[in-house]
Design a protein around this motif. Structure first.
Motif, mmCIF file in Angstrom:
data_model
loop_
_atom_site.group_PDB
_atom_site.id
_atom_site.type_symbol
_atom_site.label_atom_id
_atom_site.label_comp_id
_atom_site.label_asym_id
_atom_site.label_seq_id
_atom_site.Cartn_x
_atom_site.Cartn_y
_atom_site.Cartn_z
ATOM 1 N N GLN A 139 0.955 -1.209 0.025
ATOM 2 C CA GLN A 139 -0.089 0.068 -0.163
ATOM 3 C C GLN A 139 0.884 1.283 0.162
ATOM 4 O OE1 GLN A 139 -2.290 -1.102 3.542
ATOM 5 N NE2 GLN A 139 -4.234 -0.841 2.327
ATOM 6 N N LEU A 140 1.729 1.391 0.873
ATOM 7 C CA LEU A 140 2.678 2.565 1.020
ATOM 8 C C LEU A 140 3.541 2.560 -0.216
ATOM 9 C CD1 LEU A 140 3.514 4.509 2.942
ATOM 10 C CD2 LEU A 140 5.448 3.138 3.694
ATOM 11 N N GLU A 141 3.988 1.533 -1.089
ATOM 12 C CA GLU A 141 4.746 1.656 -2.327
ATOM 13 C C GLU A 141 3.897 2.152 -3.488
ATOM 14 O OE1 GLU A 141 7.664 1.191 -2.731
ATOM 15 O OE2 GLU A 141 8.748 0.275 -1.089
ATOM 16 N N VAL A 150 2.162 9.421 -6.003
ATOM 17 C CA VAL A 150 2.575 10.911 -5.515
ATOM 18 C C VAL A 150 3.493 11.189 -6.632
ATOM 19 C CG1 VAL A 150 4.076 12.248 -4.056
ATOM 20 C CG2 VAL A 150 2.085 10.766 -3.123
ATOM 21 N N GLY A 151 4.442 10.141 -7.083
ATOM 22 C CA GLY A 151 5.353 10.413 -8.241
ATOM 23 C C GLY A 151 4.513 10.392 -9.424
ATOM 24 N N LEU A 152 3.663 10.110 -9.878
ATOM 25 C CA LEU A 152 2.706 10.220 -10.867
ATOM 26 C C LEU A 152 2.033 11.619 -10.908
ATOM 27 C CD1 LEU A 152 1.071 6.671 -11.590
ATOM 28 C CD2 LEU A 152 2.651 7.787 -13.179
ATOM 29 N N ASP A 153 1.760 12.357 -9.568
ATOM 30 C CA ASP A 153 1.130 13.384 -9.584
ATOM 31 C C ASP A 153 2.249 14.457 -9.727
ATOM 32 O OD1 ASP A 153 -0.815 15.450 -9.065
ATOM 33 O OD2 ASP A 153 -0.406 15.298 -6.910
ATOM 34 N N LEU A 212 6.549 9.908 2.687
ATOM 35 C CA LEU A 212 6.288 8.676 2.374
ATOM 36 C C LEU A 212 7.520 7.447 2.511
ATOM 37 C CD1 LEU A 212 3.879 8.660 -0.541
ATOM 38 C CD2 LEU A 212 3.231 8.146 1.813
ATOM 39 N N LYS A 213 8.671 8.191 2.051
ATOM 40 C CA LYS A 213 10.014 7.475 2.145
ATOM 41 C C LYS A 213 10.341 7.322 3.558
ATOM 42 C CE LYS A 213 12.022 8.762 -2.352
ATOM 43 N NZ LYS A 213 13.063 9.294 -2.707
ATOM 44 N N ASN A 214 10.006 8.295 4.399
ATOM 45 C CA ASN A 214 10.387 8.006 5.934
ATOM 46 C C ASN A 214 9.317 7.085 6.501
ATOM 47 O OD1 ASN A 214 12.284 10.064 5.858
ATOM 48 N ND2 ASN A 214 10.867 11.708 6.321
#
Length: 460
Positions: free
Chosen positions: A278-280, A286-289, A359-361
Motif C-alpha cells: 500500500q505504501l509503495e 505521488v510520483g505520478l502526480d 512516504l519514504k520516511n
C-alpha cells in the motif's frame, strides 16, 4: 469498572432480545454448524467491510475507464428552434445605399432576422496531445492496484477479528463444559455430605460450606452460558451472518491449538506485508502526480470539427422547407500554451517532492514496526506456550490434590474444609488453563498477522 459496565449492558441487551423474541412468538433460530475454516470463508464473502472493499474495487475500475474516455473522440449533437416575437431592428442613416426618400426621418429601421429559426449541428473534438492524459491514465491504473491492496488489507482485518471472535466463543463454550463438570462434582459431594450429616457423622457447617461452593459454581455456569451467547452474537456480526441463524461451534480449543504448529510459527519467515505494498503504491501515485504537474508546462493540441444545418422563415410552415436550409462546417486545430500561472505548478511540484520524502520516511518506519511486531508476537507466543505448560501441570496437580482430599474425607481422616479448598483450587486451575490456552490462540493470530500469513489456507 468500565469493563464491568459494558458486560452488564451487553447482558441486559441480550436478555431483552430473548424476552422480545418470546413475546412475539419468534420461531426458533436455524442452527449453523461452524468450523473455524468455514467461519473465515463465510466472513470473506459476507462481512460488510469485505463486501464494500470489493465494491470499491469496481469503482476504481470505472475510474480507469473514465480516464481512458478523455483520449477518445468527444462528439455532441445539437438542435435548436427559436421564435422571435419581435425581430431585432438596426437603425442606419437615411442616406446612401440604405436611404429611403419615402421616409421622413434621418434614420431607416432594418429588421435583422426572421420570426422563426431552427438548426441542427454536430461538434467533434479529438485530443492530439496532452501530457496529463497519459499520466492520468497511468495514475488511474495505479489507483486500481492500490484499491486491490486495500481490499486485501480489509480482508486481513476481517480474518483477524473473526478468528479472535471465534476463539472467544470457543473459550466460553469450554468454560460451560468445565463449569457443568464442576457442578456435577460438587453436587455429588454435597449429596454425600448431606447423607453423612443425616447419619450424625458431620456437622451442619460442613453441608453449608459445600452448599456455598455449589451456589458459586452454579453462578459460574450461568455466567458462562450468558457469555457464550454474547460471544456468538459478536461472531455472527463479524461474519456478516443474519440474526435468523444460530451458530454451533464444532471444534475444541485443543484441536485449534496444536503445539507442533505453534512451534513452527516461532521459526517461520514472514511473507511480504500488504501494508508495504500500500505504501509503495501511494509513493508511486505521488510520483505520478509530480509528473502530471511537470508535463503541464507542455502545450496541449486538440482537433476540432463542426457541421451545422440552419434554416429560417417568417412563416412557421416554411421553416423546414429545404429551400430555406443551408449548411456550414468547420475544421481546425487548437493549441493551448501555458505561459504564466503565478507559480501554481511550481508550488504543486514542491509539495509532491515533500510528500515523497514523507512516504519514504514512513517506509523506513514501517519496516522497523513490522520487525518489532514480529518480535513481540513471537515473544508473546513463547511466553504463552510456557504458561500453558505450567497451567496444564498445575491443573493436573490440583486434580491430584482434590482426589487425595476426597479419599481422606471419605475415609474419615480428612476435613470437609480441605475438600472444599481443593475443589476451589481445581476450579481456579481449570480457568487459568483455559485462559492460557486462549492467550496462546490470540498470540498465534497476532503472529500470523505479523508474518503476513493470515490468509494461509483460506480459499479466495
Amino acid at each position: 469498572m468500565h469493563k464491568t459496565k459494558i458486560y452488564l449492558i451487553a447482558l441486559l441487551s441480550l436478555s431483552l432480545f430473548r424476552l422480545e423474541a418470546i413475546a412475539q412468538g419468534a420461531p426458533p433460530l436455524e442452527t449453523l454448524q461452524l468450523t473455524l475454516q468455514q467461519a473465515l470463508e463465510y466472513a470473506l464473502e459476507n462481512n460488510v467491510d469485505a463486501k464494500n472493499a470489493r465494491l470499491e474495487l469496481l469503482i476504481a475500475e470505472t475510474t480507469v475507464k473514465e480516464e481512458l474516455s478523455k483520449g477518445l473522440p468527444q462528439i455532441d449533437g445539437s438542435f435548436n428552434f427559436n421564435y422571435n416575437p419581435a425581430v431585432p431592428i438596426l437603425f442606419v442613416p437615411n442616406e446612401g445605399p440604405f436611404g429611403d426618400p419615402t421616409i421622413d426621418a434621418d434614420v431607416v429601421p432594418l429588421r435583422l432576422g426572421v420570426s422563426y429559426q431552427s438548426g441542427l449541428g454536430v461538434t467533434a473534438s479529438q485530443m492530439i496531445f496532452d501530457g496529463s492524459f497519459f499520466v492520468g491514465l497511468r495514475a488511474s491504473k495505479t489507483l486500481r492496484e492500490l484499491t486491490e491492496y486495500d481490499r486485501i488489507k480489509t480482508e486481513n482485518d476481517v480474518l483477524l477479528t473473526v478468528k479472535k471472535a471465534y476463539f472467544g466463543a470457543l473459550v466460553n463454550k469450554e468454560r460451560i463444559k468445565l463449569a457443568e463438570s464442576n457442578l456435577t462434582r460438587i453436587d455429588s459431594l454435597l449429596d454425600e455430605t448431606k447423607a453423612i450429616y443425616e447419619a450424625g457423622l458431620a456437622e451442619k457447617i460442613d453441608v453449608s460450606r459445600i452448599q456455598v461452593q455449589r451456589n458459586n459454581i452454579y453462578t459460574q455456569v450461568e455466567r458462562s452460558r450468558t457469555a457464550y451467547e454474547i460471544s456468538k452474537q459478536l461472531l455472527k456480526i463479524q461474519m456478516g451472518l443474519p440474526k435468523e441463524y444460530d451458530v454451533l461451534i464444532t471444534e475444541t480449543l485443543a484441536e485449534l491449538n496444536p503445539e507442533v504448529k505453534l512451534n513452527q510459527l516461532l521459526t517461520m519467515e514472514g511473507m511480504p506485508r500488504v501494508e508495504v505494498n500500500q505504501l509503495e503504491k501511494n509513493l508511486e501515485l505521488v510520483g505520478l502526480d509530480l509528473k502530471n504537474n511537470t508535463v503541464q508546462y507542455m502545450p496541449s493540441i486538440t482537433f476540432n470539427a463542426n457541421y451545422q444545418r440552419s434554416g429560417a422563415s417568417n412563416d412557421l410552415s416554411n421553416v423546414y422547407d429545404s429551400r430555406n436550409w443551408f449548411s456550414s462546417s468547420l475544421l481546425g486545430v487548437s493549441m493551448q500554451i501555458p505561459i504564466f500561472d503565478g507559480f501554481l505548478k511550481s508550488a504543486r511540484i514542491q509539495r509532491n517532492r515533500i510528500q515523497q520524502d514523507q512516504l519514504k520516511n514512513q517506509r523506513l518506519f514501517l519496516d522497523d514496526n513490522i520487525s518489532l511486531e514480529i518480535y513481540q508476537a513471537r515473544t508473546n507466543l513463547k511466553n504463552d506456550l510456557n504458561i500453558m505448560e505450567v497451567q496444564r501441570e498445575n491443573m493436573a496437580l490440583a486434580q491430584e490434590v482434590y482426589d487425595i482430599s476426597k479419599i481422606k474425607y471419605n475415609e474419615g481422616v480428612g476435613s470437609n474444609l480441605e475438600v472444599v479448598d481443593a475443589d476451589a483450587a481445581l476450579i481456579e486451575s481449570e480457568i487459568n488453563y483455559l485462559g492460557a490456552l486462549y492467550d496462546g490462540l490470540i498470540s498465534r493470530v497476532d503472529l500470523e498477522k505479523a508474518l503476513g500469513i493470515l490468509k494461509e489456507g483460506i480459499n479466495d
